[in-house]
Design a protein around this motif. Structure first.
Motif, PDB file in Angstrom:
ATOM      1  N   VAL A  77       0.874  -1.178   0.000  1.00  0.00           N
ATOM      2  CA  VAL A  77       0.000   0.000   0.000  1.00  0.00           C
ATOM      3  C   VAL A  77       0.906   1.222   0.000  1.00  0.00           C
ATOM      4  N   TRP A  78       0.676   2.156  -0.930  1.00  0.00           N
ATOM      5  CA  TRP A  78       1.613   3.251  -1.157  1.00  0.00           C
ATOM      6  C   TRP A  78       1.065   4.607  -0.708  1.00  0.00           C
ATOM      7  N   GLU A  79       1.959   5.438  -0.236  1.00  0.00           N
ATOM      8  CA  GLU A  79       1.645   6.859  -0.083  1.00  0.00           C
ATOM      9  C   GLU A  79       1.454   7.430  -1.485  1.00  0.00           C
ATOM     10  N   ALA A  80       0.513   8.339  -1.649  1.00  0.00           N
ATOM     11  CA  ALA A  80       0.133   8.803  -2.988  1.00  0.00           C
ATOM     12  C   ALA A  80       1.294   9.422  -3.762  1.00  0.00           C
ATOM     13  N   GLU A  81       2.225  10.075  -3.067  1.00  0.00           N
ATOM     14  CA  GLU A  81       3.288  10.820  -3.751  1.00  0.00           C
ATOM     15  C   GLU A  81       4.448   9.956  -4.215  1.00  0.00           C
ATOM     16  N   VAL A  82       4.478   8.676  -3.895  1.00  0.00           N
ATOM     17  CA  VAL A  82       5.612   7.835  -4.299  1.00  0.00           C
ATOM     18  C   VAL A  82       5.574   7.619  -5.813  1.00  0.00           C
ATOM     19  N   PRO A  83       6.635   8.008  -6.540  1.00  0.00           N
ATOM     20  CA  PRO A  83       6.627   7.862  -8.006  1.00  0.00           C
ATOM     21  C   PRO A  83       6.582   6.398  -8.435  1.00  0.00           C
ATOM     22  N   LEU A  84       6.085   6.175  -9.660  1.00  0.00           N
ATOM     23  CA  LEU A  84       5.916   4.825 -10.181  1.00  0.00           C
ATOM     24  C   LEU A  84       7.225   4.044 -10.193  1.00  0.00           C
ATOM     25  N   GLU A  85       8.326   4.685 -10.624  1.00  0.00           N
ATOM     26  CA  GLU A  85       9.595   3.967 -10.712  1.00  0.00           C
ATOM     27  C   GLU A  85      10.050   3.504  -9.329  1.00  0.00           C
ATOM     28  N   GLU A  86       9.850   4.361  -8.321  1.00  0.00           N
ATOM     29  CA  GLU A  86      10.236   3.994  -6.958  1.00  0.00           C
ATOM     30  C   GLU A  86       9.347   2.869  -6.432  1.00  0.00           C
ATOM     31  N   ARG A  87       8.080   2.885  -6.780  1.00  0.00           N
ATOM     32  CA  ARG A  87       7.168   1.826  -6.339  1.00  0.00           C
ATOM     33  C   ARG A  87       7.626   0.473  -6.876  1.00  0.00           C
ATOM     34  N   ARG A  88       7.936   0.432  -8.166  1.00  0.00           N
ATOM     35  CA  ARG A  88       8.323  -0.834  -8.767  1.00  0.00           C
ATOM     36  C   ARG A  88       9.662  -1.325  -8.219  1.00  0.00           C
ATOM     37  N   ALA A  89      10.584  -0.397  -8.017  1.00  0.00           N
ATOM     38  CA  ALA A  89      11.884  -0.787  -7.456  1.00  0.00           C
ATOM     39  C   ALA A  89      11.722  -1.317  -6.035  1.00  0.00           C
ATOM     40  N   ALA A  90      10.883  -0.653  -5.242  1.00  0.00           N
ATOM     41  CA  ALA A  90      10.672  -1.082  -3.859  1.00  0.00           C
ATOM     42  C   ALA A  90       9.950  -2.424  -3.806  1.00  0.00           C
ATOM     43  N   LEU A  91       8.978  -2.634  -4.700  1.00  0.00           N
ATOM     44  CA  LEU A  91       8.285  -3.919  -4.748  1.00  0.00           C
ATOM     45  C   LEU A  91       9.262  -5.046  -5.062  1.00  0.00           C
ATOM     46  N   ASN A  92      10.109  -4.835  -6.048  1.00  0.00           N
ATOM     47  CA  ASN A  92      11.090  -5.864  -6.401  1.00  0.00           C
ATOM     48  C   ASN A  92      12.058  -6.132  -5.254  1.00  0.00           C
ATOM     49  N   ALA A  93      12.439  -5.072  -4.525  1.00  0.00           N
ATOM     50  CA  ALA A  93      13.341  -5.254  -3.383  1.00  0.00           C
ATOM     51  C   ALA A  93      12.679  -6.090  -2.291  1.00  0.00           C
ATOM     52  N   LEU A  94      11.389  -5.828  -2.028  1.00  0.00           N
ATOM     53  CA  LEU A  94      10.682  -6.606  -1.008  1.00  0.00           C
ATOM     54  C   LEU A  94      10.541  -8.060  -1.441  1.00  0.00           C
ATOM     55  N   LEU A  95      10.202  -8.286  -2.709  1.00  0.00           N
ATOM     56  CA  LEU A  95      10.050  -9.656  -3.189  1.00  0.00           C
ATOM     57  C   LEU A  95      11.372 -10.412  -3.156  1.00  0.00           C
ATOM     58  N   GLU A  96      12.462  -9.728  -3.463  1.00  0.00           N
ATOM     59  CA  GLU A  96      13.771 -10.381  -3.399  1.00  0.00           C
ATOM     60  C   GLU A  96      14.105 -10.781  -1.967  1.00  0.00           C
ATOM     61  N   ARG A  97      13.780  -9.917  -1.016  1.00  0.00           N
ATOM     62  CA  ARG A  97      14.002 -10.266   0.394  1.00  0.00           C
ATOM     63  C   ARG A  97      13.168 -11.481   0.790  1.00  0.00           C
ATOM     64  N   LEU A  98      11.896 -11.489   0.381  1.00  0.00           N
ATOM     65  CA  LEU A  98      11.037 -12.625   0.712  1.00  0.00           C
ATOM     66  C   LEU A  98      11.550 -13.912   0.069  1.00  0.00           C
ATOM     67  N   ARG A  99      12.068 -13.813  -1.145  1.00  0.00           N
ATOM     68  CA  ARG A  99      12.620 -14.997  -1.814  1.00  0.00           C
ATOM     69  C   ARG A  99      13.800 -15.563  -1.037  1.00  0.00           C
ATOM     70  N   GLN A 100      14.606 -14.699  -0.481  1.00  0.00           N
ATOM     71  CA  GLN A 100      15.778 -15.143   0.259  1.00  0.00           C
ATOM     72  C   GLN A 100      15.404 -15.801   1.585  1.00  0.00           C
ATOM     73  N   GLU A 101      14.241 -15.425   2.129  1.00  0.00           N
ATOM     74  CA  GLU A 101      13.863 -15.874   3.470  1.00  0.00           C
ATOM     75  C   GLU A 101      12.796 -16.975   3.476  1.00  0.00           C
ATOM     76  N   HIS A 102      12.257 -17.336   2.294  1.00  0.00           N
ATOM     77  CA  HIS A 102      11.221 -18.357   2.205  1.00  0.00           C
ATOM     78  C   HIS A 102      11.485 -19.252   1.001  1.00  0.00           C
ATOM     79  N   ARG A 103      10.977 -20.452   1.091  1.00  0.00           N
ATOM     80  CA  ARG A 103      11.160 -21.390  -0.017  1.00  0.00           C
ATOM     81  C   ARG A 103      10.357 -20.988  -1.251  1.00  0.00           C
ATOM     82  N   ALA A 104       9.236 -20.339  -1.039  1.00  0.00           N
ATOM     83  CA  ALA A 104       8.386 -19.932  -2.155  1.00  0.00           C
ATOM     84  C   ALA A 104       7.747 -18.590  -1.830  1.00  0.00           C
TER      85      ALA A 104
END
Length: 320
Positions: A77-104
């Motif tokens: 869930v995003w604050e309205a002012e967060v730019p699209l490029e930052e949103r996508r980069a942050a989403l990928n960073a979170l998913l990469e962290r989850l991949r490292q910490e979980h099997r799936a």
């Protein structure tokens, strides 16, 4: 300013949200924990005390033969002012962290201004995109009625006339018990129609976690017997339709139109802006699709549910 995903004990939401999916609300996480699921909560911030630019609530379950799997549904869930490029980069960073910490990891993202944020990610599409019915309720009664289709308005008038002739409409907090008559009817109805219903223990856990104001039950009665019912879960500034049932008297009087109308006004008066009416399934339930869209709701598309796991293609079918 460098932003990082910080894991928090309680959910820290961005300020000024106009909508919040149920799956990203604190009550949802607490209800899932009460029914045996582990929940992780993250905030995108420059530090533990800095302002929150985004938040994400992740469920963790054990999948047979695979191990711990993380599910991110309709987040972050995003604050309205967060730019699209930052949103996508942050989403990928979170998913990469989850991949490292979980099997799936499985993720169903919200569509952004440029479409599905994971369309070119290489993640396996386990479940095709679905479409929800989303109804804005922060408007005057005249505006809300004007958004309805003509047939829907006529059925609402028919139900209002039935109320003058003896149909009784009630609303009250949902009691925190699994054996409520509506939940029993929902179990029977789901078996008869062949769809998968939400377990009654989740509803009880939701009410126990959120208190009396978190779930509102609207019922229609005819001759002292229940004719129809609709249950709504409140996750301000949003709400979701949760369970419904109707009998012959409810269908005859178009009671569901009146129940939804009363719910719209009740939710609006308590600060709710957006009401989710669940999935639009034109193949299995075309009549229900017409009912939802006729109320003034709009179709809201989600991204595909994508999966990353060892042997992803083997596990895609059971995950779906």
């Amino acid at each position: 300013m460098k932003l990082d995903w910080i894991e928090t004990e309680s959910l820290r939401l961005p300020q000024g949200l106009s909508a919040l999916p149920m799956q990203q609300h604190e009550i949802y996480g607490q209800a899932c924990e009460a029914t045996g699921c582990r929940v992780r909560r993250f905030a995108l911030s420059a530090g533990p005390s800095g302002p929150v630019r985004a938040s994400a609530q992740v469920l963790v379950r054990r999948w047979p033969l695979l191990g711990q799997a993380a599910l991110l549904s309709r987040g972050p869930v995003w604050e309205a002012e967060v730019p699209l490029e930052e949103r996508r980069a942050a989403l990928n960073a979170l998913l990469e962290r989850l991949r490292q910490e979980h099997r799936a990891v499985a993720v169903t993202p919200e569509i952004d201004a440029c479409g599905d944020p994971l369309a070119e990610s290489g993640w396996l599409e386990a479940v095709t995109p679905c479409t929800l019915a989303s109804l804005r309720v922060d408007a005057s009664e005249d505006e809300l009625r004007a958004r309805m289709s003509g047939k829907w308005r006529n059925r609402l008038k028919r139900a209002e006339q039935a109320e003058l002739e003896g149909l009784e409409i009630r609303d009250a907090p949902m009691p925190p018990k699994q054996d409520h008559w509506l939940l029993r009817k929902e179990v029977i109805q789901s078996r008869a129609r062949g769809y998968r219903s939400v377990p009654p223990e989740f509803t009880r856990a939701w009410v126990a976690a959120g208190g009396p104001g978190s779930a509102r039950l609207f019922t229609a009665w005819k001759g002292g017997l229940p004719a129809a019912a609709m249950l709504f879960l409140v996750h301000s500034p949003g709400a979701s339709y949760h369970v419904g049932w109707t009998g012959p008297a409810g269908r005859e009087t178009a009671a569901h139109n009146l129940l939804l109308w009363r719910a719209m006004l009740w939710l609006r008066d308590r600060g709710v802006k957006q009401l989710d009416l669940d999935v639009l399934d034109t193949a299995a339930a075309p009549g229900l699709v017409r009912f939802k869209l006729g109320s003034g709701a709009r179709a809201l598309s989600l991204g595909a549910t994508r999966l990353m796991a060892p042997g992803s293609r083997f596990f895609a079918a059971p995950a779906a």
